[in-house]
Design a protein around this motif. Structure first.
Motif, PDB file in Angstrom:
ATOM      1  N   PHE A  47       0.773  -1.245   0.000  1.00  0.00           N
ATOM      2  CA  PHE A  47       0.000   0.000   0.000  1.00  0.00           C
ATOM      3  C   PHE A  47       0.806   1.297   0.000  1.00  0.00           C
ATOM      4  N   HIS A  48       2.134   1.237  -0.028  1.00  0.00           N
ATOM      5  CA  HIS A  48       2.896   2.494   0.003  1.00  0.00           C
ATOM      6  C   HIS A  48       2.519   3.446  -1.145  1.00  0.00           C
ATOM      7  N   PRO A  49       2.333   2.966  -2.385  1.00  0.00           N
ATOM      8  CA  PRO A  49       1.919   3.888  -3.461  1.00  0.00           C
ATOM      9  C   PRO A  49       0.575   4.559  -3.178  1.00  0.00           C
ATOM     10  N   VAL A  50      -0.327   3.836  -2.540  1.00  0.00           N
ATOM     11  CA  VAL A  50      -1.635   4.396  -2.195  1.00  0.00           C
ATOM     12  C   VAL A  50      -1.470   5.528  -1.181  1.00  0.00           C
ATOM     13  N   ASP A  51      -0.609   5.316  -0.198  1.00  0.00           N
ATOM     14  CA  ASP A  51      -0.366   6.322   0.829  1.00  0.00           C
ATOM     15  C   ASP A  51       0.224   7.584   0.215  1.00  0.00           C
ATOM     16  N   THR A  52       1.151   7.425  -0.710  1.00  0.00           N
ATOM     17  CA  THR A  52       1.750   8.576  -1.387  1.00  0.00           C
ATOM     18  C   THR A  52       0.685   9.377  -2.138  1.00  0.00           C
ATOM     19  N   THR A  53      -0.192   8.674  -2.846  1.00  0.00           N
ATOM     20  CA  THR A  53      -1.260   9.340  -3.597  1.00  0.00           C
ATOM     21  C   THR A  53      -2.155  10.156  -2.680  1.00  0.00           C
ATOM     22  N   ALA A  54      -2.578   9.563  -1.549  1.00  0.00           N
ATOM     23  CA  ALA A  54      -3.456  10.261  -0.613  1.00  0.00           C
ATOM     24  C   ALA A  54      -2.767  11.486  -0.028  1.00  0.00           C
ATOM     25  N   LYS A  55      -1.481  11.362   0.351  1.00  0.00           N
ATOM     26  CA  LYS A  55      -0.760  12.489   0.942  1.00  0.00           C
ATOM     27  C   LYS A  55      -0.618  13.630  -0.057  1.00  0.00           C
ATOM     28  N   ARG A  56      -0.371  13.318  -1.333  1.00  0.00           N
ATOM     29  CA  ARG A  56      -0.213  14.374  -2.344  1.00  0.00           C
ATOM     30  C   ARG A  56      -1.544  15.063  -2.615  1.00  0.00           C
ATOM     31  N   LEU A  57      -2.633  14.332  -2.582  1.00  0.00           N
ATOM     32  CA  LEU A  57      -3.941  14.954  -2.766  1.00  0.00           C
ATOM     33  C   LEU A  57      -4.279  15.854  -1.582  1.00  0.00           C
ATOM     34  N   MET A  58      -3.953  15.418  -0.363  1.00  0.00           N
ATOM     35  CA  MET A  58      -4.229  16.231   0.823  1.00  0.00           C
ATOM     36  C   MET A  58      -3.376  17.494   0.840  1.00  0.00           C
ATOM     37  N   SER A  59      -2.186  17.415   0.258  1.00  0.00           N
ATOM     38  CA  SER A  59      -1.277  18.564   0.266  1.00  0.00           C
ATOM     39  C   SER A  59      -1.574  19.561  -0.843  1.00  0.00           C
ATOM     40  N   ASN A  60      -2.428  19.214  -1.787  1.00  0.00           N
ATOM     41  CA  ASN A  60      -2.773  20.110  -2.893  1.00  0.00           C
ATOM     42  C   ASN A  60      -3.706  21.203  -2.401  1.00  0.00           C
ATOM     43  N   HIS A  61      -3.365  22.448  -2.657  1.00  0.00           N
ATOM     44  CA  HIS A  61      -4.133  23.573  -2.119  1.00  0.00           C
ATOM     45  C   HIS A  61      -5.269  24.031  -3.035  1.00  0.00           C
TER      46      HIS A  61
END
Length: 316
Positions: A47-61
């Motif tokens: 699941f590491h790729p999934v976690d990266t995707t979620a973090k990048r979406l949350m960080s998008n302003h």
């Protein structure tokens, strides 16, 4: 006629069935840590790729209004690269992620039963008296999870480095782990209060939701006796409750942690700017991918730990 010793023992057993006082030491700590660690390793690999995707979406302003913009947010400078290269780009900070995730799961899934044992031994009767048998046991599981969740801030530096590597790699400026530790020091604990505030209710909901499912849905007196399917359903209940409860503070925590080291921003300032510029719904950014992608990650690791710990307990 006076009851026989066997009947008296049976009645005594029935009287304490579901009692928080009896939730004590059903497997060795070695079994707990090995089971939790195995779950963490399996989760990381999948699941590491999934976690990266979620973090990048949350960080998008900003708001994402097109597929190409979504592609740029998720894959960053690899947005126009080949599919294999884009996939590999979802594994930044894997070393930090491996250390953090495995240690976190060992601490959280292996530590909660230890905290639960302590509460059962020293305060189990208080939970029974306050909430009733059954209710008290489920609340005690949740409380033990919450206490462990707060203590999870000791691993915060690894989480910070993992998130920065996933969402803001420029913050590293070609510095290695030891150099960053030396340069930043306690700054790596920035946002610890928000992390604790997010972990306390999130972990309470995770372990409490799972315990409630076993207690009320399956009527289990011994939660460790749950089948793999019962553990799976209970994990869904706990993970869903945890993600919903912790979502707003998780967004704030992520934005605190992904800032450049030399340009920090307080949690209250982030909340103010989000409410002013992005609206209330911004506090739930990334919730859909978390429920659809990170949710299964949490369900998987929690289910695996709950299944493996009792299994290892039989041989360790």
């Amino acid at each position: 006629m006076a009851p026989s010793a066997e009947e008296a023992a049976k009645k005594a057993s029935e009287a304490i069935a579901g009692s928080a006082v009896k939730e004590f030491k059903r497997e060795s700590n070695t079994a707990r840590f090995v089971g939790a660690g195995t779950a963490g390793i399996a989760e990381l690999a999948i699941f590491h790729p999934v976690d990266t995707t979620a973090k990048r979406l949350m960080s998008n302003h900003g708001k994402i209004i097109s597929a190409s913009q979504l592609n740029s947010v998720i894959f960053k400078d690899k947005a126009s690269a080949s599919i294999p290269q884009r996939f590999i780009s979802l594994f930044p900070g894997l070393g930090y992620a491996a250390a953090y995730k495995v240690l976190q799961r060992i601490y959280k899934y292996g530590g909660q039963p230890i905290a639960r044992d302590y509460l059962a031994k020293n305060h189990g009767d208080k939970f029974d008296n306050a909430f009733g048998k059954g209710n008290g046991k489920a609340i005690m599981h949740a409380t033990a999870g919450s206490l462990i969740g707060i203590g999870e801030i000791v691993l915060l530096p690894l989480d910070v480095l993992k998130i920065k590597r996933q969402t803001n790699p420029e913050a590293f400026r070609n510095r290695g782990f030891l150099r960053i530790i030396g340069d930043e020091g306690f700054a790596l604990y920035r946002g610890w209060g928000w992390t604790a505030a997010r972990n306390a209710p999130g972990s309470f909901a995770l372990f409490g939701g799972s315990a409630a499912a076993k207690q009320y849905l399956y009527k289990l007196e011994d939660y460790n006796s749950a089948s793999w399917l019962q553990n799976f359903v209970a994990s869904i209940a706990g993970a869903s409750a945890s993600l919903l409860v912790s979502a707003p503070l998780d967004v704030v925590k992520t934005r605190i942690q992904n800032r450049n080291f030399e340009n920090p921003e307080s949690g209250f300032r982030i909340i103010s700017n989000m409410a002013k510029n992005e609206g209330f719904t911004s506090f739930f950014k990334g919730l859909t991918p978390k429920l659809l992608m990170t949710g299964p990650k949490l369900v998987f690791s929690f289910w695996l730990a709950q299944t493996l710990i009792p299994a290892f307990g039989k041989v360790m």
